[in-house]
Design an enzyme around this catalytic site. Structure first.
Site, PDB file in Angstrom:
ATOM      1  N   CYS A   1       3.828   7.765  -3.590  1.00 58.68           N
ATOM      2  CA  CYS A   1       4.542   8.466  -2.546  1.00 58.68           C
ATOM      3  C   CYS A   1       5.341   7.664  -1.569  1.00 58.68           C
ATOM      4  CB  CYS A   1       3.503   9.221  -1.756  1.00 58.68           C
ATOM      5  SG  CYS A   1       4.114  10.007  -0.501  1.00 58.68           S
TER       6      CYS A   1
ATOM      7  N   MET B   1       0.594  18.263  -8.535  1.00 60.57           N
ATOM      8  CA  MET B   1       0.639  16.710  -7.991  1.00 60.57           C
ATOM      9  C   MET B   1       1.419  16.361  -6.784  1.00 60.57           C
ATOM     10  SD  MET B   1       1.204  14.816 -11.653  1.00 60.57           S
ATOM     11  CE  MET B   1      -0.227  14.409 -13.039  1.00 60.57           C
TER      12      MET B   1
ATOM     13  N   THR C   1      -6.335   7.022  -8.235  1.00 57.22           N
ATOM     14  CA  THR C   1      -5.333   6.053  -8.958  1.00 57.22           C
ATOM     15  C   THR C   1      -4.118   6.705  -9.473  1.00 57.22           C
ATOM     16  OG1 THR C   1      -6.463   6.500 -10.997  1.00 57.22           O
ATOM     17  CG2 THR C   1      -7.143   4.431  -9.871  1.00 57.22           C
ATOM     18  N   GLY C   2      -3.852   8.219  -9.156  1.00 59.46           N
ATOM     19  CA  GLY C   2      -2.613   8.703  -9.068  1.00 59.46           C
ATOM     20  C   GLY C   2      -2.155   8.999 -10.594  1.00 59.46           C
TER      21      GLY C   2
ATOM     22  N   HIS D   1      16.116  32.502  19.210  1.00 59.30           N
ATOM     23  CA  HIS D   1      17.477  32.913  18.590  1.00 59.30           C
ATOM     24  C   HIS D   1      18.191  31.719  18.940  1.00 59.30           C
ATOM     25  CE1 HIS D   1      20.728  35.110  17.214  1.00 59.30           C
ATOM     26  NE2 HIS D   1      21.387  34.905  18.449  1.00 59.30           N
TER      27      HIS D   1
ATOM     28  N   LEU E   1       0.899  -1.071   0.143  1.00 57.81           N
ATOM     29  CA  LEU E   1       0.021   0.009   0.005  1.00 57.81           C
ATOM     30  C   LEU E   1       0.899   1.222   0.210  1.00 57.81           C
ATOM     31  CD1 LEU E   1      -2.583  -1.319   2.588  1.00 57.81           C
ATOM     32  CD2 LEU E   1      -2.825  -1.227   0.339  1.00 57.81           C
TER      33      LEU E   1
HETATM   34  P1  FAD Z   1      -0.560   7.655  -6.119  1.00 52.37           P
HETATM   35  O1  FAD Z   1       0.421   7.963  -4.895  1.00 52.37           O
HETATM   36  O2  FAD Z   1      -0.033   7.886  -7.515  1.00 52.37           O
HETATM   37  O3  FAD Z   1      -1.223   6.461  -5.714  1.00 52.37           O
HETATM   38  C1  FAD Z   1      -2.006   5.867  -6.831  1.00 52.37           C
HETATM   39  C2  FAD Z   1      -2.209   4.248  -6.506  1.00 52.37           C
HETATM   40  O4  FAD Z   1      -3.362   3.835  -7.296  1.00 52.37           O
HETATM   41  C3  FAD Z   1      -1.052   3.545  -6.727  1.00 52.37           C
HETATM   42  O5  FAD Z   1      -0.538   2.715  -5.602  1.00 52.37           O
HETATM   43  C4  FAD Z   1      -1.549   2.578  -7.935  1.00 52.37           C
HETATM   44  O6  FAD Z   1      -0.868   1.372  -8.014  1.00 52.37           O
HETATM   45  C5  FAD Z   1      -3.180   2.347  -7.663  1.00 52.37           C
HETATM   46  N1  FAD Z   1      -3.893   2.158  -8.783  1.00 52.37           N
HETATM   47  C6  FAD Z   1      -3.752   2.901  -9.664  1.00 52.37           C
HETATM   48  N2  FAD Z   1      -4.752   2.143 -10.852  1.00 52.37           N
HETATM   49  C7  FAD Z   1      -5.287   1.415 -10.029  1.00 52.37           C
HETATM   50  C8  FAD Z   1      -6.477   0.307 -10.561  1.00 52.37           C
HETATM   51  N3  FAD Z   1      -7.013   0.406 -11.393  1.00 52.37           N
HETATM   52  N4  FAD Z   1      -6.669  -0.657  -9.424  1.00 52.37           N
HETATM   53  C9  FAD Z   1      -5.979  -0.606  -8.264  1.00 52.37           C
HETATM   54  N5  FAD Z   1      -4.928   0.347  -7.896  1.00 52.37           N
HETATM   55  C10 FAD Z   1      -4.673   1.114  -8.668  1.00 52.37           C
HETATM   56  N6  FAD Z   1       4.937  14.872  -3.457  1.00 52.37           N
HETATM   57  C11 FAD Z   1       4.959  15.678  -2.276  1.00 52.37           C
HETATM   58  O7  FAD Z   1       4.032  16.242  -1.845  1.00 52.37           O
HETATM   59  N7  FAD Z   1       6.219  15.574  -1.681  1.00 52.37           N
HETATM   60  C12 FAD Z   1       7.378  14.856  -2.209  1.00 52.37           C
HETATM   61  O8  FAD Z   1       8.735  15.134  -1.628  1.00 52.37           O
HETATM   62  C13 FAD Z   1       7.170  14.233  -3.508  1.00 52.37           C
HETATM   63  N8  FAD Z   1       8.155  13.512  -3.822  1.00 52.37           N
HETATM   64  C14 FAD Z   1       8.154  12.960  -5.108  1.00 52.37           C
HETATM   65  C15 FAD Z   1       9.201  12.172  -5.499  1.00 52.37           C
HETATM   66  C16 FAD Z   1       8.964  11.586  -6.739  1.00 52.37           C
HETATM   67  C17 FAD Z   1      10.339  10.665  -7.152  1.00 52.37           C
HETATM   68  C18 FAD Z   1       7.664  11.284  -7.338  1.00 52.37           C
HETATM   69  C19 FAD Z   1       7.471  10.396  -8.690  1.00 52.37           C
HETATM   70  C20 FAD Z   1       6.701  12.036  -6.947  1.00 52.37           C
HETATM   71  C21 FAD Z   1       6.647  12.602  -5.692  1.00 52.37           C
HETATM   72  N9  FAD Z   1       5.666  13.480  -5.144  1.00 52.37           N
HETATM   73  C22 FAD Z   1       5.959  14.079  -3.723  1.00 52.37           C
HETATM   74  C23 FAD Z   1       4.460  13.271  -5.708  1.00 52.37           C
HETATM   75  C24 FAD Z   1       3.343  12.600  -4.939  1.00 52.37           C
HETATM   76  O9  FAD Z   1       4.145  11.132  -4.940  1.00 52.37           O
HETATM   77  C25 FAD Z   1       2.004  12.343  -5.627  1.00 52.37           C
HETATM   78  O10 FAD Z   1       1.530  13.695  -5.732  1.00 52.37           O
HETATM   79  C26 FAD Z   1       1.123  11.261  -4.613  1.00 52.37           C
HETATM   80  O11 FAD Z   1       1.584  10.157  -4.710  1.00 52.37           O
HETATM   81  C27 FAD Z   1      -0.306  11.437  -5.405  1.00 52.37           C
HETATM   82  O12 FAD Z   1      -0.958  10.578  -4.638  1.00 52.37           O
HETATM   83  P2  FAD Z   1      -2.492   9.917  -5.100  1.00 52.37           P
HETATM   84  O13 FAD Z   1      -2.723   9.311  -3.998  1.00 52.37           O
HETATM   85  O14 FAD Z   1      -3.079  10.815  -5.943  1.00 52.37           O
HETATM   86  O15 FAD Z   1      -1.623   8.726  -6.237  1.00 52.37           O
HETATM   87  P1  NAD Z   2       7.864  19.139 -13.388  1.00 52.87           P
HETATM   88  O1  NAD Z   2       6.532  19.391 -13.985  1.00 52.87           O
HETATM   89  O2  NAD Z   2       8.022  19.566 -11.842  1.00 52.87           O
HETATM   90  O3  NAD Z   2       8.876  19.413 -14.120  1.00 52.87           O
HETATM   91  C1  NAD Z   2       9.163  18.971 -15.257  1.00 52.87           C
HETATM   92  C2  NAD Z   2       9.934  19.984 -16.284  1.00 52.87           C
HETATM   93  O4  NAD Z   2      10.456  19.579 -17.308  1.00 52.87           O
HETATM   94  C3  NAD Z   2       9.505  21.383 -16.271  1.00 52.87           C
HETATM   95  O5  NAD Z   2      10.396  22.406 -15.700  1.00 52.87           O
HETATM   96  C4  NAD Z   2       9.296  21.605 -17.724  1.00 52.87           C
HETATM   97  O6  NAD Z   2       9.669  22.836 -18.373  1.00 52.87           O
HETATM   98  C5  NAD Z   2      10.516  20.525 -18.293  1.00 52.87           C
HETATM   99  N1  NAD Z   2      10.497  19.894 -19.674  1.00 52.87           N
HETATM  100  C6  NAD Z   2       9.304  19.736 -20.342  1.00 52.87           C
HETATM  101  N2  NAD Z   2       9.358  19.124 -21.393  1.00 52.87           N
HETATM  102  C7  NAD Z   2      10.800  19.485 -21.521  1.00 52.87           C
HETATM  103  C8  NAD Z   2      11.573  19.128 -22.632  1.00 52.87           C
HETATM  104  N3  NAD Z   2      11.195  18.626 -23.850  1.00 52.87           N
HETATM  105  N4  NAD Z   2      12.872  19.503 -22.600  1.00 52.87           N
HETATM  106  C9  NAD Z   2      13.547  19.998 -21.435  1.00 52.87           C
HETATM  107  N5  NAD Z   2      12.519  20.280 -20.477  1.00 52.87           N
HETATM  108  C10 NAD Z   2      11.343  19.891 -20.412  1.00 52.87           C
HETATM  109  O7  NAD Z   2       7.625  17.433 -13.279  1.00 52.87           O
HETATM  110  P2  NAD Z   2       8.663  16.290 -12.707  1.00 52.87           P
HETATM  111  O8  NAD Z   2       9.721  17.057 -12.079  1.00 52.87           O
HETATM  112  O9  NAD Z   2       8.651  15.045 -13.387  1.00 52.87           O
HETATM  113  O10 NAD Z   2       7.638  16.060 -11.451  1.00 52.87           O
HETATM  114  C11 NAD Z   2       6.269  15.329 -11.646  1.00 52.87           C
HETATM  115  C12 NAD Z   2       5.388  15.727 -10.580  1.00 52.87           C
HETATM  116  O11 NAD Z   2       5.711  15.179  -9.418  1.00 52.87           O
HETATM  117  C13 NAD Z   2       5.278  17.130 -10.417  1.00 52.87           C
HETATM  118  O12 NAD Z   2       3.969  17.665 -10.521  1.00 52.87           O
HETATM  119  C14 NAD Z   2       5.778  17.288  -8.949  1.00 52.87           C
HETATM  120  O13 NAD Z   2       4.621  18.238  -8.075  1.00 52.87           O
HETATM  121  C15 NAD Z   2       5.724  15.871  -8.225  1.00 52.87           C
HETATM  122  N6  NAD Z   2       6.893  15.827  -7.466  1.00 52.87           N
HETATM  123  C16 NAD Z   2       6.851  16.562  -6.461  1.00 52.87           C
HETATM  124  C17 NAD Z   2       7.931  16.497  -5.251  1.00 52.87           C
HETATM  125  C18 NAD Z   2       7.955  17.383  -3.992  1.00 52.87           C
HETATM  126  O14 NAD Z   2       6.904  17.952  -3.902  1.00 52.87           O
HETATM  127  N7  NAD Z   2       9.137  17.654  -3.617  1.00 52.87           N
HETATM  128  C19 NAD Z   2       8.886  15.786  -5.782  1.00 52.87           C
HETATM  129  C20 NAD Z   2       9.097  15.249  -6.792  1.00 52.87           C
HETATM  130  C21 NAD Z   2       7.900  14.896  -7.573  1.00 52.87           C
END
Ligand code: FAD
Ligand code: NAD
Length: 467
Positions: free
Chosen positions: A42, A319, A144-145, A445, A38
């Site tokens: 994230c 996201m 479903t993310g 501080h 689960l």
């Molecule tokens: P998800 O977390 O994507 O969960 C969706 C779930 O649904 C998955 O487990 C999937 O398997 C399941 N699912 C999909 N379709 C089906 C189906 N048909 N049947 C059953 N299960 C299904 N956000 C932050 O706020 N802070 C961060 O530091 C951060 N770091 C990140 C780092 C990375 C590398 C990435 C990729 C993302 C990061 N994010 C961060 C973004 C964050 O992970 C997402 O915004 C968040 O997980 C979205 O939550 P969600 O519940 O919408 O979907």
């Molecule tokens: P993002 O949207 O943050 O960044 C994508 C970047 O790629 C943008 O700056 C865009 O201008 C650039 N880009 C797009 N097309 C391009 C091209 N053809 N050539 C060069 N650059 C190009 O997306 P991400 O970094 O993939 O992250 C995905 C999502 O995951 C984001 O929406 C983010 O909110 C979430 N996330 C959040 C965290 C956090 O909260 N700390 C960490 C990781 C991911």
């Protein structure tokens, strides 16, 4: 057929939090998850594992770059990548196990398998062993993310041309990595490998990194990234990525059309994520998606079909895990007859680089565009005693306040512990505080938070004390 008040599809931070809140409100709840663990993106391949590697790599980087100045001598400092990845895996396991516990505690039925709509109230769950189960639910929450997006001409082979998921599992530190996209993932995972000694080049299409945040933050962070040795190619359009079993070649054009060719061990594609609704059977339930594939919802996050709601990455908006969580709570409470509300403007955004970047409210660019009269107060960390003590003097805090009322409209920070400090700004803005309100509150501080007080003082008639 088992019957539920609510079925939640997807167990990420949106889905599992929605399920807990539904159960707390007395609704008989099931959660469906296609993977064996689960927690969704994230917990498994996003926020948690990336932060585990960010912390490990930051420890190494500090030991290498700063310990000697602190008066600490180390011999034979080395990276043990398998151990780093193992620890990350343990952190993930502890965290996902915690969700199993929470589901049991709240008496939520967990059904593993791929969920899809047979009708608006019937869901089929296809299990890994090939068997199928059907349940009926009066209401459904789609959570479903998202999945990594790519560019039309890039084929992710998951070996050399990779997404964040594979980048969290590399067996050894590469010598060169090209990252496409200077957004959150590109900067966070680019930082991890740069700190571990990899030569990282980030190619960004826009003229700044983290282009959707306040522009000054991209400049601040860019300076720190360059100091760390990361090469930033902004205003570069990637046009070709090819891979062999051992290397990749990335071709991009600058603004004038001049081609650059980059060779590396890996190419990390980090150009955003796409909503995930594959094989969900939305058509059987009459649920509409928009032209970007996101599920359309109204202000109560109810889809085009009554009784089916959607939250998190699969709908419009940032996201972010905490955005998904708030939406899960909103839907559960709305279903239970309450009147919940989310102030989307006050959902903070954080980039977990070092220095960290954190932001809430309007950016300066948005205020200009809206023609809102505003004033700016800023304070650099190099003037903070606490920051000097810990050698964290890069970055700045910027407070944007209304020109006439002094109400805080936005706070943007690039600096040490900005991710934690932004909470103070969120609280202040939720209570519609003025810059003067923050500047009259006592801040311990020496702490990094004094920089926020000083920036608020600077916004209040330019009254900063320490600069
Ligand atoms: P998800 O977390 O994507 O969960 C969706 C779930 O649904 C998955 O487990 C999937 O398997 C399941 N699912 C999909 N379709 C089906 C189906 N048909 N049947 C059953 N299960 C299904 N956000 C932050 O706020 N802070 C961060 O530091 C951060 N770091 C990140 C780092 C990375 C590398 C990435 C990729 C993302 C990061 N994010 C961060 C973004 C964050 O992970 C997402 O915004 C968040 O997980 C979205 O939550 P969600 O519940 O919408 O979907
Ligand atoms: P993002 O949207 O943050 O960044 C994508 C970047 O790629 C943008 O700056 C865009 O201008 C650039 N880009 C797009 N097309 C391009 C091209 N053809 N050539 C060069 N650059 C190009 O997306 P991400 O970094 O993939 O992250 C995905 C999502 O995951 C984001 O929406 C983010 O909110 C979430 N996330 C959040 C965290 C956090 O909260 N700390 C960490 C990781 C991911």
């Amino acid at each position: 057929m088992a019957k539920y008040d609510v079925a939640v599809i997807g167990s990420g931070p949106g889905g599992y939090v929605a399920a807990i809140r539904c159960a707390q409100l007395g609704l008989k709840t099931a959660i469906i998850e296609r993977y064996s663990t689960l927690g969704g993106t994230c917990l498994n391949v996003g926020c948690i594992p990336s932060k585990a590697l960010l912390d490990s790599s930051e420890h190494y980087h500090q030991a290498k770059e700063q310990f000697e100045t602190h008066g600490i001598k180390l011999e034979k400092l080395a990276v043990d990548m398998p151990q780093m990845i193992k620890r990350k895996g343990e952190v993930v396991k502890q965290t996902t196990d915690g969700i199993d516990f929470l589901m049991k505690k709240n008496k939520i039925d967990v059904l593993h398998g791929h969920g899809s709509f047979k009708s608006a109230t019937q869901i089929e769950i296809a299990k890994e062993d090939g068997s199928k189960e059907e349940i009926e639910a009066s209401k459904v929450i789609i959570a479903t993310g998202s999945k990594p997006a790519t560019l039309p001409f890039i084929k992710i082979d998951k070996k050399r041309i990779i997404t964040s998921t594979e980048a969290l599992e590399l067996k050894k530190v590469p010598s060169k990595m090209v990252v496409i996209g200077g957004g959150v993932i590109g900067l966070e995972l680019g930082s991890v490998y740069a700190r571990l000694g990899c030569e990282v080049t980030i190619v960004e299409y826009m003229d700044s990194i983290i282009p959707t945040m306040d522009r000054s933050m991209g400049k601040e962070l860019g300076r720190s990234m360059k100091k760390m040795g990361v090469k930033l190619l902004t205003s570069h359009k990637v046009k070709e990525v090819t891979g062999t079993s051992r290397s990749v070649t990335v071709k991009a054009d600058d603004k004038k059309g001049k081609e650059v060719v980059l060779k590396a061990d890996y190419c990390l594609v980090a150009v955003g994520r796409r909503p995930y609704t594959d094989n969900l059977g939305l058509e059987n339930a009459g649920v509409k998606v928009n032209d970007r594939g996101r599920i359309e919802v109204d202000e109560h996050l109810e889809s085009s079909t009554k009784g089916i709601f959607a939250i998190g990455d699969v709908i419009k908006g940032a996201m972010l895990a905490h955005k998904a969580e708030e939406e899960g709570i909103l839907v559960a409470e709305y279903m239970a007859g309450q009147k919940p509300h989310i102030n989307y403007l006050l959902i903070p955004g954080v980039v977990y680089t070092w220095p960290e970047v954190a932001s809430v409210g309007y950016t300066e660019e948005q205020l200009k565009e809206n023609k809102t009269p505003y004033k700016v107060g800023s304070f650099p960390f190099k003037a903070s005693g606490r920051a000097r003590a810990s050698m964290d003097t890069d970055g700045v805090v910027k407070v944007l306040a209304h020109e006439e009322t002094d109400e805080i409209l936005g706070v943007h920070m690039c600096g040490p512990r900005a991710a934690d400090m932004i909470a103070e700004a969120v609280v202040a803005m939720e209570f519609r505080a003025s810059a003067e309100d923050i500047s009259r509150m006592s801040h311990a501080h020496p702490t990094f938070t004094e920089a926020l007080k000083e920036a608020a003082l600077a916004a209040t008639d330019n009254r900063a004390l320490h600069i």
